[in-house]
Write an enzyme that holds these catalytic residues in place. Structure first.
Site, short mmCIF file in Angstrom:
data_model
loop_
_atom_site.label_atom_id
_atom_site.label_comp_id
_atom_site.label_asym_id
_atom_site.label_seq_id
_atom_site.Cartn_x
_atom_site.Cartn_y
_atom_site.Cartn_z
NE ARG A 16 49.45 32.18 48.77
CZ ARG A 16 49.47 31.00 48.15
NH1 ARG A 16 50.43 30.73 47.28
NH2 ARG A 16 48.53 30.11 48.40
CE LYS A 23 41.71 33.12 47.56
NZ LYS A 23 42.66 31.98 47.50
N GLY A 82 40.90 24.22 57.85
CA GLY A 82 41.16 23.34 56.72
C GLY A 82 39.93 23.08 55.88
CG ASN A 165 43.71 17.42 44.40
OD1 ASN A 165 42.65 17.55 43.80
ND2 ASN A 165 43.77 17.43 45.72
CG ASN A 351 24.23 70.21 15.67
OD1 ASN A 351 24.78 69.27 15.12
ND2 ASN A 351 24.89 71.28 16.07
CG ASN A 360 24.47 67.60 36.04
OD1 ASN A 360 25.51 68.27 36.02
ND2 ASN A 360 24.49 66.29 36.17
NE ARG A 414 25.75 86.65 21.88
CZ ARG A 414 25.75 85.95 20.76
NH1 ARG A 414 26.10 84.68 20.78
NH2 ARG A 414 25.41 86.51 19.62
#
Length: 433
Positions: A16, A23, A82, A165, A351, A360, A414
């Site tokens: 189910r 499960k 069972g 039960n 900072n 990386n 840059r």
């Protein structure tokens, strides 16, 4: 001989759940439901067995990776299906044998101890069902079980009984060894049912007692909806315990906390926060919609909307909005917004400017970025790892750093800006023409 052995029934197919995953390996609050049951079992005994069948090797590996001393058995499902069939050929080495279900992750060790403390030959967990429809009714008198009646076999009077039960048993082990050979597959499903043990024990003149337990604790998980209900219950328990211990939560119903997470000191979790994995949060604030995974957060504030991926150590640090860290060790730094810091170490006083990235990964391997103390990193900086930045360094905004930077330096990487006069007008005039 030990006093108690615990046997966990986990051989079912779980059809189910509509999944190839066994499960009992479905998770709630960070651990599989079988792992939750195993944890409770080991709280009362060192002698724990698990009976498996469906995807035997996969479940066995999962169990032994976490609980290596667990005894593993494989049910002969073809010949002995069972719940009683699962106990075929099991070796019992204790005075009492406690049998529990592997799909009851909310089970409480106190309930299990109550079952084991009964002086009956057979003790059965029983709960007062809010809606008993579909449950096997347990007919009792003065706490003694008279019989168990299935819904389809119950009389109108028996259907009014709300005692159901709960599915867990504690047997005197010698009694169990006498009962099991007498259980036969005399039912439409041709299965060996452990519920038949009650009638057999009564016919033998043995004492069968009901031990009343909480219905919610013995909730079985049969589908994904039930899994979600159980996880919400477990989440509420986790958060209640933490808030009573001093953790402040804003809108706790929106917060997710892994059952393995630990909180130390005064901590605050704001709305929509997720704490995932084996986290340690100490004297810290996790702000709105942030995610923390398997990391240490100490004397810090994160977020809003920060993402701390696994293996981070964040101490004395401010991590702002839309900042992501992964496998990062940072101490007394600031990273205010819009940055990715992966596979790095950053020292105190540094900072990190907006838009900073540690590059990386080269497509094959991960490399490390090390940034020293009192470093000012300008906005839109890329550190191409492996690279090491010294102490007291300034990184100019817009730089791509591919080489180490010594102490005290200014690093500028840059291209030179070029302005072409009247280019705008020439460009668009030519397009219009």
């Amino acid at each position: 001989m030990s006093e108690i052995s615990v046997v966990i029934l986990a051989a079912g197919f779980g059809t189910r759940m509509k999944s190839d995953r066994p499960k009992v390996l479905f998770e709630l609050c960070g651990k599989s439901m079988l792992s939750h049951v195993l944890e409770r079992a080991y709280e009362i005994s060192d002698d724990v067995s698990v009976i498996l069948h469906y995807q035997f090797d996969r479940v066995k590996e999962a169990v032994l990776s976490e609980y290596p001393n667990t005894k593993i058995y494989k049910q002969d499902h073809e010949n002995f299906p069972g719940t009683a069939g699962a106990l075929k050929d099991i070796k019992f080495d204790s005075q009492k044998t406690l049998i529990v279900c592997g799909d009851m992750p909310l089970i409480d060790s106190a309930d299990l101890r109550s079952l084991c403390s009964s002086d009956a030959d057979v003790a059965l967990s029983v709960f007062r069902a809010k809606d008993p429809f579909g449950y096997g009714r347990v007919i009792t008198k003065d706490g003694e079980i008279l019989k168990i009646v299935e819904q389809k076999d119950a009389s109108e009077e028996e259907k009014l009984v709300c005692d159901a039960n709960a599915g867990c048993y504690c047997f005197d082990t010698k009694v169990l060894e006498k009962i099991l050979p007498q259980i036969a597959p005399n039912n439409a499903q041709k299965e060996y049912y452990l519920t038949d043990s009650i009638k057999i024990a009564k016919d033998m003149g043995l004492k069968c007692s009901a031990v009343w337990v909480d219905e919610q604790n013995f909730m079985g998980i049969n589908d994904k909806f039930a899994l979600s209900v159980a996880e919400e219950i477990m989440q509420n328990r986790i958060k209640e315990r933490l808030m009573k211990a001093g953790v402040l939560m804003r809108l706790p119903s929106t917060i997710y906390i892994d059952c393995r997470a630990k909180f130390i000191g005064e901590c605050e979790l704001q709305e929509n926060v997720s704490i995932i994995g084996e986290c340690v949060i100490e004297n810290s604030i996790i702000k709105s919609s942030s995610v923390v995974e398997s990391s240490l957060i100490k004397n810090s504030d994160l977020g809003p909307m920060a993402h701390i991926r696994p293996k981070c150590e964040i101490v004395g640090t401010h991590i702002g909005n839309f900042v992501e860290l992964k496998n990062a060790k940072v101490n007394n730094i600031k990273a205010g917004h819009l940055s990715y810091l992966g596979d790095c170490e950053i020292s105190s006083g540094t900072n990190i400017g907006c838009g900073t990235i540690t590059c990386n990964y080269d497509g094959k391997k991960k490399y490390k970025t090390i940034i020293g103390k009192n470093v000012f990193v300008g906005s839109d900086t890329q550190f191409v790892a492996p690279v090491k930045i010294g102490n007291d360094v300034i990184i100019a905004a817009g730089s791509t750093i591919v080489s180490d930077v010594p102490n005290g330096a200014l690093a500028i990487a840059r291209s030179k800006q070029t302005n072409k006069a009247e280019f705008f007008y020439k460009f668009f005039r030519s397009n219009n023409e």
